[in-house]
Write an enzyme that holds these catalytic residues in place. Structure first.
Site, PDB file in Angstrom:
ATOM      1  N   ILE A 228     -13.225   1.173  -2.132  1.00 25.11           N
ATOM      2  CA  ILE A 228     -14.582   1.265  -2.121  1.00 25.11           C
ATOM      3  C   ILE A 228     -14.822   2.729  -1.238  1.00 25.11           C
ATOM      4  O   ILE A 228     -14.716   2.411   0.133  1.00 25.11           O
ATOM      5  CB  ILE A 228     -15.493   0.236  -1.752  1.00 25.11           C
TER       6      ILE A 228
ATOM      7  N   LYS B 126     -13.385  -5.299   9.983  1.00 23.09           N
ATOM      8  CA  LYS B 126     -14.078  -4.281   9.244  1.00 23.09           C
ATOM      9  C   LYS B 126     -15.456  -3.987   9.352  1.00 23.09           C
ATOM     10  O   LYS B 126     -15.918  -2.843   9.579  1.00 23.09           O
ATOM     11  CB  LYS B 126     -13.843  -4.857   7.784  1.00 23.09           C
TER      12      LYS B 126
ATOM     13  N   VAL C 223       0.702  -1.241  -0.044  1.00 23.20           N
ATOM     14  CA  VAL C 223      -0.110  -0.076  -0.064  1.00 23.20           C
ATOM     15  C   VAL C 223       0.859   1.344  -0.011  1.00 23.20           C
ATOM     16  O   VAL C 223       0.622   2.276  -0.710  1.00 23.20           O
ATOM     17  CB  VAL C 223      -0.747   0.031   1.061  1.00 23.20           C
TER      18      VAL C 223
ATOM     19  N   ASP D   7     -10.629 -10.898   9.540  1.00 21.35           N
ATOM     20  CA  ASP D   7     -10.150  -9.555   8.985  1.00 21.35           C
ATOM     21  C   ASP D   7     -11.552  -9.116   8.568  1.00 21.35           C
ATOM     22  O   ASP D   7     -11.745  -7.815   8.974  1.00 21.35           O
ATOM     23  CB  ASP D   7      -9.626  -9.961   7.647  1.00 21.35           C
TER      24      ASP D   7
ATOM     25  N   GLY E 234      -1.899 -14.464  -5.299  1.00 23.01           N
ATOM     26  CA  GLY E 234      -1.520 -13.342  -4.449  1.00 23.01           C
ATOM     27  C   GLY E 234      -2.973 -12.899  -3.654  1.00 23.01           C
ATOM     28  O   GLY E 234      -2.619 -12.015  -2.943  1.00 23.01           O
TER      29      GLY E 234
ATOM     30  N   GLY F 270      -5.774  -4.450  -2.558  1.00 20.92           N
ATOM     31  CA  GLY F 270      -4.829  -4.307  -3.890  1.00 20.92           C
ATOM     32  C   GLY F 270      -3.959  -2.936  -3.394  1.00 20.92           C
ATOM     33  O   GLY F 270      -4.309  -1.971  -2.712  1.00 20.92           O
TER      34      GLY F 270
ATOM     35  N   LYS G   7      -7.001  -1.423   9.804  1.00 20.95           N
ATOM     36  CA  LYS G   7      -8.037  -1.818  10.291  1.00 20.95           C
ATOM     37  C   LYS G   7      -8.030  -2.607  11.539  1.00 20.95           C
ATOM     38  O   LYS G   7      -8.984  -2.354  12.540  1.00 20.95           O
ATOM     39  CB  LYS G   7      -8.915  -2.731   9.418  1.00 20.95           C
TER      40      LYS G   7
END
Length: 428
Positions: free
Chosen positions: A138, A207, A17, A203, A189, A304, A107
């Site tokens: 998003i 969120k 990132v 995960d 990946g 990504g 997060k």
């Protein structure tokens, strides 16, 4: 327009990132002035290994000394993309207390310590923004806090983990079993070497805690979220879902009920006509229902390098605009309520139960009686004979409290005619 000025920022982390953020800053250098009214310059990049070669990055910007950043009065924005709780939490708190605005994609940190960080930002009248912490590229945090602020939102459900959505898509569309689909996700990946956080729902749980907090204006932390993953989903479950006109998705589910907030992550059978049912591969989507809005869905790339960096830079541009007009800290914590979070035992769901039982007269009647004793109503029964001595039963229930269902399952397992309870999946 106010006079164009140069705003300096520091980047904490230069992984996937962080590299994407650096690329976007370079790519948008000329456009940034027109979009935000100021020049953005990254003057420091905090890295762990100073000796590592980083193609396309100005080596003079690299440092492994946090004090060079936090003590530099010219740096007004800190962009944290390291991940993890520490040292990220300490660094962000120090940056906020030093009067620096912070953007994070973390997060894990926001889901556990969001209140502390937002309080520090408010106290120091600076921005603390975290759009990239949920659903990658998003936009969902900002719409919930701003565009939809007038709504009383009672439902937020979403596919917020691309790895599990890819795996389930491959199981449905290509007939793969779980292990084969996971291997493919790893090869491409989408899955980490240790996929536990993804496939066990952890995960997604982080969120959905963040989403619930913002949507319902009341603090929800990761420990409040019941999590269940997809590792037990089988090809037979997929076949039955198709037979029922449904798909199976790992959903983060948050409801604001009269008696409290319900929040969980688990696989659910979802009717094919629901908007989330068509979300395939590694894409994410969040479905929201509000009293004024009615239904809306936010859809796109949930992870990504560049999609996540896009969300990070959206926050950075917001902060630049706030700095220009001296209004940083204008939107801080929006959790002004203290709504209780319900125990997962008290949540109502419909259930799909697949079990193997002795194939002889009276067994189905005994099972139905056991469900009835535990206040579980049955809406559908399918029986298929596997061998002469074993039958496969599929039972779909009406909505029932979780603790009644779990009690019923415990007693069913103790019956001498029950050979195996193969699957228990909730239905939307």
């Amino acid at each position: 327009m106010a006079e164009c000025k140069k705003i300096k920022a520091a980047l904490l982390g230069l992984g996937t990132v962080g590299g994407g953020v650096y690329k976007l800053v370079q790519r948008q250098k000329e456009e940034m002035v027109k979009k935000s009214g100021a020049n953005l310059e990254i003057t420091r990049i905090l890295v762990h290994n100073m000796n590592k070669q980083r193609e396309g990055v100005d080596a003079s910007l690299l440092t492994d000394n946090w004090k060079e950043i936090v003590e530099d009065p010219e740096i007004s924005i800190v962009i944290e993309v390291m991940g993890g709780i520490e040292p990220a939490k300490t660094m962000i708190l120090e940056a906020l207390c030093a009067g620096k605005n912070v953007v994070t994609a973390n997060k894990d940190l926001v889901a556990v310590h969001g209140r502390e960080l937002l309080d520090a930002a408010q106290e120091n009248q600076v921005d603390f923004l975290f759009e990239a912490a949920v659903a990658g590229g998003i936009p969902i945090i900002r719409p919930l806090k701003q565009c939809l602020a007038v709504n009383e939102i009672d439902e937020v459900i979403g596919i917020v983990n691309g790895t599990t959505n890819y795996i389930l898509t491959k199981m449905f569309e290509d007939g793969m079993d779980f292990s084969e689909a996971l291997a493919k996700a790893t090869e491409l990946g989408y899955a980490e070497a240790d996929p536990t956080a993804d496939v066990e729902g952890l995960d997604a749980g982080r969120k959905v805690a963040i989403l619930a907090s913002i949507a319902f204006h009341s603090r929800v932390v990761f420990d409040d979220v019941y999590t269940e993953g997809i590792t037990k989903i089988s090809a037979k479950d997929v076949a039955y879902a198709k037979e029922f006109g449904s798909v199976i998705k790992l959903l983060g589910v948050a409801h604001n009920r009269e008696d409290g907030i319900e929040v969980a992550v688990y696989p659910m059978m979802l009717p094919k006509n629901h908007p989330l049912a068509s979300v395939r591969d590694s894409f994410n989507a969040v479905f929201v229902h509000g009293d004024a809005l009615d239904d809306a869905m936010f859809y796109g790339r949930g992870a990504g390098e560049l999609p996540t960096a896009s969300a990070v830079m959206g926050d950075v541009i917001d902060i630049i605009r706030d700095i220009r007009f001296s209004c940083t800290g204008r939107i801080s914590c929006t959790c002004y309520k203290n709504t209780p979070v319900k125990s997962s035992d008290d949540v109502k769901n419909k259930f799909f139960v697949r079990m193997q039982v002795t194939n002889k007269p009276g067994v189905l009647a005994r099972i139905a009686s056991m469900f009835g004793e535990h206040k579980v109503s049955i809406s559908k029964v399918i029986q298929k004979v596997i061998t002469d001595g074993v039958a496969e039963l599929v039972i779909v229930t009406e909505a029932v409290k979780e603790y009644h269902m779990q009690d019923a399952l415990m007693h069913l397992r103790e019956m001498d005619t029950t050979q195996e309870i193969s699957s228990v999946i909730r239905e939307y």
